[in-house]
Design a protein around this motif. Sequence first.
Motif, mmCIF file in Angstrom:
data_model
loop_
_atom_site.group_PDB
_atom_site.id
_atom_site.type_symbol
_atom_site.label_atom_id
_atom_site.label_comp_id
_atom_site.label_asym_id
_atom_site.label_seq_id
_atom_site.Cartn_x
_atom_site.Cartn_y
_atom_site.Cartn_z
ATOM 1 N N LEU A 1 0.827 -1.216 0.000
ATOM 2 C CA LEU A 1 0.000 0.000 0.000
ATOM 3 C C LEU A 1 0.858 1.261 0.000
ATOM 4 C CD1 LEU A 1 -2.833 -1.055 2.470
ATOM 5 C CD2 LEU A 1 -3.001 -0.745 0.000
ATOM 6 N N LEU A 2 1.978 1.230 0.713
ATOM 7 C CA LEU A 2 2.897 2.373 0.713
ATOM 8 C C LEU A 2 3.461 2.601 -0.685
ATOM 9 C CD1 LEU A 2 4.607 4.526 2.213
ATOM 10 C CD2 LEU A 2 6.308 2.728 2.547
ATOM 11 N N VAL A 3 3.886 1.538 -1.339
ATOM 12 C CA VAL A 3 4.440 1.657 -2.689
ATOM 13 C C VAL A 3 3.363 2.149 -3.658
ATOM 14 C CG1 VAL A 3 5.453 0.343 -4.583
ATOM 15 C CG2 VAL A 3 6.246 -0.037 -2.258
ATOM 16 N N LEU A 4 2.130 1.670 -3.507
ATOM 17 C CA LEU A 4 1.038 2.175 -4.359
ATOM 18 C C LEU A 4 0.793 3.665 -4.129
ATOM 19 C CD1 LEU A 4 -1.638 -0.679 -4.271
ATOM 20 C CD2 LEU A 4 -0.419 0.188 -6.263
ATOM 21 N N GLY A 5 0.864 4.098 -2.881
ATOM 22 C CA GLY A 5 0.688 5.522 -2.585
ATOM 23 C C GLY A 5 1.770 6.377 -3.213
ATOM 24 N N ILE A 6 3.003 5.907 -3.140
ATOM 25 C CA ILE A 6 4.114 6.643 -3.769
ATOM 26 C C ILE A 6 3.912 6.707 -5.282
ATOM 27 C CG2 ILE A 6 6.594 6.570 -4.227
ATOM 28 C CD1 ILE A 6 6.884 5.344 -1.382
ATOM 29 N N ALA A 7 3.439 5.600 -5.865
ATOM 30 C CA ALA A 7 3.194 5.575 -7.304
ATOM 31 C C ALA A 7 2.119 6.583 -7.700
ATOM 32 C CB ALA A 7 2.785 4.171 -7.738
ATOM 33 N N VAL A 8 1.067 6.683 -6.911
ATOM 34 C CA VAL A 8 -0.007 7.643 -7.209
ATOM 35 C C VAL A 8 0.530 9.076 -7.155
ATOM 36 C CG1 VAL A 8 -2.169 8.610 -6.312
ATOM 37 C CG2 VAL A 8 -1.899 6.146 -6.528
ATOM 38 N N LEU B 1 3.616 10.086 -7.621
ATOM 39 C CA LEU B 1 4.485 10.297 -8.783
ATOM 40 C C LEU B 1 3.677 10.520 -10.055
ATOM 41 C CD1 LEU B 1 7.316 7.669 -8.213
ATOM 42 C CD2 LEU B 1 7.551 10.144 -8.199
ATOM 43 N N LEU B 2 2.648 9.707 -10.237
ATOM 44 C CA LEU B 2 1.855 9.840 -11.460
ATOM 45 C C LEU B 2 1.085 11.159 -11.499
ATOM 46 C CD1 LEU B 2 0.564 6.179 -11.810
ATOM 47 C CD2 LEU B 2 2.220 7.341 -13.276
ATOM 48 N N LEU B 3 0.536 11.564 -10.360
ATOM 49 C CA LEU B 3 -0.231 12.812 -10.343
ATOM 50 C C LEU B 3 0.659 14.049 -10.445
ATOM 51 C CD1 LEU B 3 -2.980 12.022 -7.673
ATOM 52 C CD2 LEU B 3 -3.205 12.084 -10.162
ATOM 53 N N SER B 4 1.845 13.982 -9.870
ATOM 54 C CA SER B 4 2.715 15.162 -9.900
ATOM 55 C C SER B 4 3.539 15.254 -11.175
ATOM 56 C CB SER B 4 3.641 15.164 -8.682
ATOM 57 O OG SER B 4 4.547 14.093 -8.749
ATOM 58 N N SER B 5 3.522 14.228 -12.004
ATOM 59 C CA SER B 5 4.301 14.281 -13.243
ATOM 60 C C SER B 5 3.766 15.342 -14.205
ATOM 61 C CB SER B 5 4.307 12.915 -13.926
ATOM 62 O OG SER B 5 3.018 12.576 -14.362
ATOM 63 N N VAL B 6 2.530 15.731 -14.025
ATOM 64 C CA VAL B 6 1.929 16.747 -14.898
ATOM 65 C C VAL B 6 2.713 18.058 -14.825
ATOM 66 C CG1 VAL B 6 -0.172 18.069 -15.308
ATOM 67 C CG2 VAL B 6 -0.317 15.675 -14.635
ATOM 68 N N GLY C 1 4.233 20.451 -17.882
ATOM 69 C CA GLY C 1 3.834 21.848 -17.990
ATOM 70 C C GLY C 1 5.006 22.811 -17.996
ATOM 71 N N SER C 2 6.138 22.398 -17.441
ATOM 72 C CA SER C 2 7.304 23.292 -17.386
ATOM 73 C C SER C 2 8.330 22.956 -18.465
ATOM 74 C CB SER C 2 7.959 23.220 -16.000
ATOM 75 O OG SER C 2 8.452 21.916 -15.756
ATOM 76 N N ASP C 3 7.896 22.318 -19.542
ATOM 77 C CA ASP C 3 8.748 21.972 -20.688
ATOM 78 C C ASP C 3 9.936 21.096 -20.322
ATOM 79 O OD1 ASP C 3 7.144 23.302 -22.486
ATOM 80 O OD2 ASP C 3 8.199 25.205 -22.233
ATOM 81 N N ARG C 4 9.755 20.236 -19.335
ATOM 82 C CA ARG C 4 10.786 19.249 -18.997
ATOM 83 C C ARG C 4 10.156 17.860 -19.119
ATOM 84 N NH1 ARG C 4 14.441 20.838 -14.131
ATOM 85 N NH2 ARG C 4 15.587 19.157 -15.107
ATOM 86 N N SER C 5 9.762 17.556 -20.346
ATOM 87 C CA SER C 5 9.010 16.331 -20.582
ATOM 88 C C SER C 5 9.852 15.082 -20.353
ATOM 89 C CB SER C 5 8.421 16.322 -21.986
ATOM 90 O OG SER C 5 9.447 16.450 -22.942
ATOM 91 N N GLY C 6 11.170 15.157 -20.463
ATOM 92 C CA GLY C 6 12.017 13.999 -20.204
ATOM 93 C C GLY C 6 11.897 13.539 -18.762
ATOM 94 N N VAL C 7 11.879 14.501 -17.846
ATOM 95 C CA VAL C 7 11.712 14.166 -16.432
ATOM 96 C C VAL C 7 10.312 13.619 -16.199
ATOM 97 C CG1 VAL C 7 11.729 15.086 -14.086
ATOM 98 C CG2 VAL C 7 13.390 15.919 -15.744
ATOM 99 N N GLY C 8 9.324 14.205 -16.854
ATOM 100 C CA GLY C 8 7.945 13.738 -16.710
ATOM 101 C C GLY C 8 7.770 12.307 -17.204
ATOM 102 N N VAL D 1 6.657 9.144 -14.915
ATOM 103 C CA VAL D 1 5.512 8.293 -15.255
ATOM 104 C C VAL D 1 5.958 6.837 -15.329
ATOM 105 C CG1 VAL D 1 3.896 7.696 -17.106
ATOM 106 C CG2 VAL D 1 4.158 10.072 -16.401
ATOM 107 N N ALA D 2 7.110 6.586 -15.950
ATOM 108 C CA ALA D 2 7.606 5.207 -16.050
ATOM 109 C C ALA D 2 7.867 4.620 -14.666
ATOM 110 C CB ALA D 2 8.881 5.172 -16.897
ATOM 111 N N LEU D 3 8.517 5.379 -13.792
ATOM 112 C CA LEU D 3 8.779 4.907 -12.435
ATOM 113 C C LEU D 3 7.474 4.700 -11.671
ATOM 114 C CD1 LEU D 3 10.787 4.216 -10.201
ATOM 115 C CD2 LEU D 3 10.830 6.644 -9.611
ATOM 116 N N GLY D 4 6.516 5.589 -11.850
ATOM 117 C CA GLY D 4 5.225 5.445 -11.194
ATOM 118 C C GLY D 4 4.500 4.184 -11.625
ATOM 119 N N LEU D 5 4.567 3.850 -12.908
ATOM 120 C CA LEU D 5 3.914 2.639 -13.402
ATOM 121 C C LEU D 5 4.590 1.383 -12.862
ATOM 122 C CD1 LEU D 5 3.186 3.655 -17.103
ATOM 123 C CD2 LEU D 5 1.551 3.426 -15.222
#
Length: 68
Positions: free
Chosen positions: A19-26, A28-33, A37-44, A48-52
């Motif tokens: 559950l902790l790992v799932l929370g961290i994944a959520v 990461l996925l939500l904050s990747s936006v 938005g700041s033109d650093r799509s490589g980090v995004g 997203v890959a790490l979150g998945l």
Amino acid sequence: MPSPEPGSPLARRERLVGLLVLGIAVVLLLSSVTWFGSDRSGVGIGQVALGLVLAAVGGFLVRRAQPR
């Protein structure tokens, strides 16, 4: 490694870690936006890959700890 017995302390710990790992994944996925938005799509994309990956690991741990 065999699945832990349902109701054992090991199964409870495994479920909580999952559950902790799932929370961290959520998070990461939500904050990747913000990275997209700041033109650093490589980090995004990396976030997203790490979150998945973390979501898959967390889901596996939670399902494995559930009684059958």
